[in-house]
Design a protein around this motif. Structure first.
Motif, PDB file in Angstrom:
ATOM      1  N   ILE A 170      -5.419   3.475   3.065  1.00  0.00           N
ATOM      2  CA  ILE A 170      -6.407   3.225   1.964  1.00  0.00           C
ATOM      3  C   ILE A 170      -7.967   3.275   2.408  1.00  0.00           C
ATOM      4  O   ILE A 170      -7.996   3.291   3.568  1.00  0.00           O
ATOM      5  CB  ILE A 170      -6.269   1.747   1.715  1.00  0.00           C
ATOM      6  CG1 ILE A 170      -6.820   1.052   0.506  1.00  0.00           C
ATOM      7  CG2 ILE A 170      -6.988   0.619   3.010  1.00  0.00           C
ATOM      8  CD1 ILE A 170      -5.990  -0.426   0.203  1.00  0.00           C
ATOM      9  N   ASN A 200      -4.606  -0.124  -6.133  1.00  0.00           N
ATOM     10  CA  ASN A 200      -4.407  -1.626  -6.160  1.00  0.00           C
ATOM     11  C   ASN A 200      -4.579  -2.321  -7.461  1.00  0.00           C
ATOM     12  O   ASN A 200      -3.809  -3.078  -7.559  1.00  0.00           O
ATOM     13  CB  ASN A 200      -5.140  -2.097  -5.056  1.00  0.00           C
ATOM     14  CG  ASN A 200      -4.741  -1.351  -3.618  1.00  0.00           C
ATOM     15  OD1 ASN A 200      -3.335  -1.887  -3.037  1.00  0.00           O
ATOM     16  ND2 ASN A 200      -5.466  -0.621  -3.010  1.00  0.00           N
ATOM     17  N   GLY A 213      -9.539   2.754  -3.104  1.00  0.00           N
ATOM     18  CA  GLY A 213      -8.457   1.787  -3.440  1.00  0.00           C
ATOM     19  C   GLY A 213      -8.514   1.056  -4.423  1.00  0.00           C
ATOM     20  O   GLY A 213      -7.137   0.495  -4.910  1.00  0.00           O
ATOM     21  N   MET A 270       0.877  -1.128  -0.068  1.00  0.00           N
ATOM     22  CA  MET A 270       0.097  -0.003   0.169  1.00  0.00           C
ATOM     23  C   MET A 270       0.841   1.178  -0.063  1.00  0.00           C
ATOM     24  O   MET A 270       1.964   1.318   0.457  1.00  0.00           O
ATOM     25  CB  MET A 270      -0.825   0.040   1.223  1.00  0.00           C
ATOM     26  CG  MET A 270      -0.132   0.126   2.725  1.00  0.00           C
ATOM     27  SD  MET A 270      -1.108  -0.511   3.822  1.00  0.00           S
ATOM     28  CE  MET A 270      -0.170  -1.743   4.559  1.00  0.00           C
TER      29      MET A 270
END
Lengths: 376, 376
Positions: free
Chosen positions: A126, A135, A131, A1
Motif C-alpha cells: 500500500i 481501499n 491507497g 489489502m
C-alpha cells in the motif's frame, strides 16, 4: 489489502535495477503468509551493492544488478509482470522501519511522492498516496449497496485501511476483523493515519486465518463481508496459498455467513493481465453456481502503483435487486454519503456516482464477463 | 496521438535499463516535431552496451546502463516520470522498421504482448494492444455527443487510429486530417490494421501544422474537432512546441471553426501527475473564458502503457445542453452504436455507457476541477 507483486531494491548508495528473466510473474507473487522470495544476499563491491533475490522454488531464475546512480541515495521498488512484458518502479527515499514478525518481514519506506509505503516480504502492499482508491472502493461499494449494514466482517486487510473505511458508516454496530499477523497490525497502527481503526469499540480483532474463521462463523450473521486478500495464483496457473480464499468451499462458507440481504466484496485482480481475467471468469461462475449469489459484478478502480494502473473487485449480492441501482437508492446513498462527510470522515476517491460507473467496463471485457447477459 | 514520454533502449544482446536523474520529466517529452532527445551514443564494452541519451538543452542529465541479460535478445522501452518518482517499462522482441523522415526518427517494434509499437524520436506513441482505449474514446465520445456529425477535423493523430474511428460514423461526409509528417502516415498506413483510413474518399489529408491550419479554417464549418496532440509542457513548467495547441489564441480559433452545436475534444493528460492536473485546470478556465465553450468536462481512460495507467481528455461543447446526457440521448447513442456494429466496424473499448461513466472521476479530482459547480 491487495498483496502486490513487487520486487524491492535496497541500495544504500545507488540506484538499483532488477531484471528478471523468469517465465512467469508467479514467482514474484506474495504468497499469503508464506512468501515466495525466501532469501536475499547482499554483496558489496566498492561503492556498488549487488542484490540477488533468489526464488527457491520457482523454475525460473532472477537476475539483479545495481547500477551506479548520480543520486547519492535512491531506493526503488520494481515489479515485473513477465506474462505481459511490463514492469513498473516507484522510488523511495528513506527506510522508516525494518522488522520481522513470526510470519514475515515488515518494512515501511518513505516515498517523496507516494508517502509511506508498506512492504511485506519484499512486496509492496500500500502507499499513502493512492491507497484511497483501492481501499475506499473495496469498503464503500459493498457498504452502500446494502441499505443499512450493521454487522461486517473484514478478511485480510492487515493494514487497517478497509477497516477504517467500513467504520465511517454510522449504521455499523459490530466489525470482526480477521488477519493472521498481529505485528503487521501493530506497525500499521503506529505508522499510518488510519491506524486508530482498531481502537474503535465496535471492532473485534481475530488473529487467525480467514478460511478457518469463516468455516466456523455463525450462519446468516453478517450484512457485509469484505475480503481484502492476496492473489490466488500466478500467471502460469501456479496455486498460491491464498487460493483457498478463492475456492468453491470458501465461497459457500461466505455465502452461509451472510444475512438474506448480504453483500460480499473481494479483491479480484486486473483486467489487463490475461490470467487475471481468466480468474475473474472462473470465480464468477463459482459464485453464481449451486444457487449461491444472484448477482456477481466486476467493478474497476484506477490506481497508479498497481500493475497496469488498474485493479478490480467482484461485488456479490444474495438478492439480485440489491445489485440494481435506481434513482431512489442513489438518493439514499447520496444522503448517507453526505452524513459521513458531515461527520468529517469523508473520502477522497469514492463518490456515490462510482456506485454505478465503476461497473461500466471496456466493451470487450463486459462482453467476456457477462456473455449473453450483456446489455449496452 | 498522445506523444508519450518514453525512453527507448536498443540493445542487440542485452536487456537495457535507463535511469534518469534529471529533475523533471520534461526532457523526456516528445517536443512536437522537434524532439528533445537529440543524440544517442552507443558504446560497447565486451558483452555490455552502454547507451547515453543526451538531452542537449535540458538542465538535467541522464544516465543509462545496459545490464547483461539471460535472454539473448530483449529490447525494453522505459519511461520515467521523475515528478512522481515512477517509471514503467514494456518489453519488445523485434524491430520491424527503422527509418527517418524530414522531421523525425520512425521506428516500429513488435512486442509479444502489446503487438506493434510505434516509436517516434525514441518516444512510444501507440501500441496495438491498448491503443483502442485512448483512440476510441478520443473519437467516439465527441462524435456521439454531437447528434449527427457531418464535418470533422482531426488535428495530429498521425498514426491514423482516431481518424479510422471517426470514419466509422455513417453521418460523416467530410474529414480534414491535419498532420505534419507524411512519412509517418505512409508507415502507419502500411503497418497498422487501421492503415486504410486515408483511402476513405471522405478524407482530405493536409500536411501542415495544426495551429496554422485552424487559424485559416472556415468559420463555423466543423461539427466535431478532435485534437490528438503531443503534451504541451514539462513537469517543471518548461514550454514545449506543442503548447501553442493549448493556448488561448488556438482555442479561440478552434471555437470559431466549430458550428453552433460544435464539439471539441482534446488530449488532456493525466490526473495522477500534479503538473498535468494544473494543466487541466488552466486549459479548462481558458476554454470557459471570454464567452467561449459552455461546458468543458474531463473524461478518463484506462490504458496500461500510458504513465500511471490513465489518460484523459477535455470535452468542450458550444451549447451546454450538448454535454448533458439523458435517457433520450442515450437511446439514440445506443442505436447509432448498434448500427456501427452491424456494419462490422465495432469497438473494443468504447461502449455507450462510458458516454456518462467516463466523466465520473475520483471525488477529490472532481472537487478540484468543478469547484462550487460540483454535485454528487
Amino acid at each position: 489489502m491487495h498483496y502486490k507483486r513487487f520486487i524491492m531494491m535496497l541500495p544504500n548508495l545507488s540506484l538499483i535495477n532488477v531484471n528478471s528473466n523468469q517465465g512467469a510473474r508467479g514467482c514474484f507473487h506474495q504468497r499469503g503468509w508464506k512468501p515466495c522470495l525466501k532469501s536475499a544476499v547482499l554483496c558489496t563491491f566498492g561503492s556498488f551493492l549487488l542484490l540477488f533475490l533468489c526464488d527457491c522454488d520457482a523454475a525460473g531464475s532472477e537476475f539483479s544488478r545495481i547500477s551506479e546512480s548520480q543520486s547519492s541515495r535512491q531506493l526503488t521498488l520494481t515489479e515485473r509482470i513477465s506474462e505481459i512484458g511490463f514492469s513498473q518502479t516507484i522510488e523511495v527515499s528513506d527506510v522508516l522501519l525494518e522488522t520481522r514478525s513470526s510470519f514475515q518481514d515488515i518494512k515501511i519506506y518513505q516515498s517523496p511522492h507516494f508517502g509511506k509505503v508498506l512492504v511485506l516480504d519484499d512486496v509492496v502492499q500500500i502507499t499513502e498516496r493512492d491507497g484511497d482508491s483501492y481501499n475506499e472502493m473495496m469498503a464503500h461499494i459493498p457498504m452502500m449497496a446494502h441499505p443499512s449494514p450493521k454487522r461486517v466482517l473484514v478478511i485480510g486487510g492487515g493494514d487497517g485501511y478497509v477497516l477504517s473505511e467500513v467504520l465511517k458508516h454510522p449504521s455499523v454496530e459490530h466489525v470482526d476483523h480477521v488477519d493472521l499477523d498481529a505485528e503487521v497490525i501493530d506497525v500499521c497502527r503506529k505508522y499510518f493515519p488510519w491506524g486508530d481503526a482498531w481502537d474503535d469499540p465496535r471492532v473485534r480483532l481475530h488473529t487467525v486465518d480467514g478460511s478457518s474463521f469463516i468455516r466456523n462463523a455463525q450462519k446468516g450473521f453478517y450484512d457485509v463481508i469484505v475480503q481484502d486478500s492476496s492473489d490466488p495464483f500466478g500467471d502460469d496457473g501456479e496455486i498460491l496459498p491464498s487460493s483457498v480464499l478463492y475456492e468453491k468451499e470458501h465461497f459457500h462458507h461466505l455465502y452461509a455467513a451472510l444475512a438474506d440481504n448480504g453483500v460480499f466484496n473481494f479483491q479480484a485482480e486486473t483486467l489487463g493481465i490475461p490470467s487475471d481475467f481468466n480468474g475473474i471468469l472462473k470465480w464468477r461462475s463459482l459464485l453464481l453456481a449451486d444457487d449461491m449469489f444472484k448477482a456477481v459484478r466486476y467493478g474497476t478502480i484506477a490506481i497508479p502503483t498497481y500493475p497496469t494502473g488498474q485493479i478490480g473487485f467482484l461485488l456479490c449480492t444474495k438478492k439480485k435487486e440489491t445489485a440494481v441501482m435506481n434513482e431512489r437508492k442513489m438518493a439514499s446513498i447520496r444522503e448517507r454519503f453526505n452524513a459521513i462527510e458531515e461527520n468529517h470522515m469523508g473520502t477522497t476517491y469514492y463518490q456515490p456516482r462510482l456506485q454505478i460507473s465503476a461497473f461500466d467496463l471496456p466493451l470487450a471485457a463486459e462482453r467476456r464477463i457477462y456473455g449473453s447477459d450483456f446489455v449496452l
